[in-house]
Design an enzyme around this catalytic site. Sequence first.
Site, PDB file in Angstrom:
ATOM      1  N   GLY A 305       0.810  -1.215   0.000  1.00 25.40           N
ATOM      2  CA  GLY A 305       0.000   0.000   0.000  1.00 25.40           C
ATOM      3  C   GLY A 305       0.837   1.255   0.000  1.00 25.40           C
ATOM      4  O   GLY A 305       0.437   2.280  -0.566  1.00 25.40           O
ATOM      5  N   ARG A 306       2.032   1.190   0.619  1.00 25.26           N
ATOM      6  CA  ARG A 306       2.900   2.367   0.663  1.00 25.26           C
ATOM      7  C   ARG A 306       3.387   2.784  -0.717  1.00 25.26           C
ATOM      8  O   ARG A 306       3.834   3.904  -0.912  1.00 25.26           O
ATOM      9  CB  ARG A 306       4.111   2.097   1.564  1.00 25.26           C
ATOM     10  N   PHE A 436       2.260  11.076   6.699  1.00 27.23           N
ATOM     11  CA  PHE A 436       1.300   9.976   6.790  1.00 27.23           C
ATOM     12  C   PHE A 436       1.801   8.679   6.153  1.00 27.23           C
ATOM     13  O   PHE A 436       2.767   8.658   5.422  1.00 27.23           O
ATOM     14  CB  PHE A 436      -0.091  10.359   6.330  1.00 27.23           C
ATOM     15  N   GLU A 437       1.119   7.580   6.544  1.00 26.99           N
ATOM     16  CA  GLU A 437       1.537   6.210   6.226  1.00 26.99           C
ATOM     17  C   GLU A 437       2.933   5.920   6.766  1.00 26.99           C
ATOM     18  O   GLU A 437       3.698   5.158   6.185  1.00 26.99           O
ATOM     19  CB  GLU A 437       1.444   5.935   4.720  1.00 26.99           C
ATOM     20  N   GLY A 438       3.240   6.531   7.891  1.00 28.03           N
ATOM     21  CA  GLY A 438       4.542   6.362   8.530  1.00 28.03           C
ATOM     22  C   GLY A 438       5.413   7.574   8.300  1.00 28.03           C
ATOM     23  O   GLY A 438       5.915   7.784   7.201  1.00 28.03           O
TER      24      GLY A 438
END
Length: 657
Positions: A305-306, A436-438
């Site tokens: 997804g990343r 976002f997303e880490g």
Amino acid sequence: MSAPPLKKPTVTEREARQVAEAAREQDWRKPSFAKELFLGRFRLDLIHPHPVPSAEAVRRGEAFLAKLRAFCDTQVDAARIEREARIPDEVIAGLKELGALGMKIDPKYGGLGLTQVYYNKALALIGSASPAIGVLLSAHQSIGVPQPLKMFGTPEQKQKFLPRCATTDISAFLLTEPDVGSDPARLATSAVPEDGGSSRSGDFESGGHYVLDGVKLWTTNGVVADLLVVMARVPKSEGHKGGITAFVVESDSPGITVENRNSFMGLRGIENGVTRFHQVRVPAANRIGPEGAGLKIALTTLNTGRLSLPASCVAAGKWSLKIAREWSAAREQWGKPIAHHEAVGAKISFIAATTFALEAVLDLSSQMADEDRNDIRIEGALAKLIASEMGWRMADELVQIRGGRGFETAASLAARGERAVPAEQVLRDLRINRIFEGSTEIMHLLIAREAVDAHLTVAGDLIDPDKSLQDKAKAGAGAGVFYAKWLPKLVAGPGQLPSSYNEFKHAGVDLAPHLRHVERHARKLARSTFYAMSRWQGRMETKQGFLGRIVDIGAELFAMSAACVRAELLRSRGEHGREAYQLADAFCRQSRLRVDELFGRLWSNTDELDRKVVKGVMAGAYEWLEQGIVDPSGDGPWIAEAAPGPSERENVHRSIG
């Protein structure tokens, strides 16, 4: 009658780490180029020759891209989305008709079944037209309902939800809470079995319910979503393993209230909100995977997804290059176009070379994900890390090249008769990618943990304070065997042979020295990591500055490798091979300077002094430095109260179509 909601867990730093560790994928069943790189082994054979999609995948992907491009050209008004801070309903309806909601969903469920490569190309295309639309589609498919169901859902769940996700229903992913970000051990949203904790009825799995209570923050797509993936904590009890668990939840379920639509400095068209759950009944059949598997599902989903985030960064790089080229040819200073002034030319070269490398990283990682022959958990994380950092820097350089016009809004430029170039908007839109997303800081720690996994596997018990002397002795013996075989291999390698990788020399450009540089510095990176572990042992995890630099070096080496392999692929196909080699050469030369600096800063830095200054700041020793200003911040708590209970606010959720 449901049990009372769980209180917010109070956890120690060690307990939080244990939760995160338990959610990791523990095994390495497939090879990983990046994992080997951090171990000092340059496995070029894992990425060269560059993997390519099948002819059928290309045919379907290109056909959809043609339709999507026509849609972007005729139906998407980016200025309107920015001005109104909302994607028009008719645009979303058009995307549904186009099949864009189902790009990654199997055709048997009504989707298009695109590969990861073409899914990312589509996101880059639509994201260049409107980043807000790109976020809507990627949040829906990369982390929303489709991806976790594809990987962990039952046949019944797939049949029930995927056709809806492919055609009509927008999905969202709900993990973050007002006081819980990258520390899921403190997750407070509860999912209590409706029987109060036991499964005495014997058929809980088939007919029971969970009752959800809690508040979720920054729910991208949450304001307009029809389906939600919700992470909630199930209390441990008789018949229930408990733990953080994933659920598919209908957004119109009684007890769900979208209490706020959030506004941001960029991506103004995204539908991001605050969602409250109060006594929301969710069928047990909607649980994804077993109880306690929610965090593992979330992290595994993010492995691929990343890759949607680097797609938006590549698109921004391509656009920045186009604008920089056109503007720098038209704008003259001191008798010549500004592109021919070295200070500006260096920025243009950086944008061009970096865009080439980021696309190389993205396509390589995506194709490896499609083939499923390699474990890409580190590659995907590295792609996200380097793309988010470099994407922001490229946009910043474009603003600098544009000068005052870069700081001026597109609407203002148009109002006074100039081309409406939204450079400042792109800078604002890209800024969130580093969070976002880490966030970059979390990505450093996540990748570092994976990078040292081999060391912890053989020697972790040596530095674990909870292990017995017998366990430590056993670990010491195993570590001795491992390091006796591994360390000698870090002394010499192909990178020291002038003839290595000579197949990467064409049209007067030689990329072989760069690959030899990668091989040598991969061994140097592994030696540095080993030395640091020997020096700091159990304190290694606190050396975040050091770990961040180790990861950044690995990211640069990965990007250099991808750039060279992509250049050779394009040359072999007769697709701008000479120019690709030039861009790869430029990127590698720029990257090598960054790598040298990072290696220097491993051991010569201000980390210790910084820690002392921080202690002084937090103790109030420097409060005098804050005098002479007025703080324009409003009143209110730093973190909003999010106690479970019924909502006292209007529901701002809205359905589309």
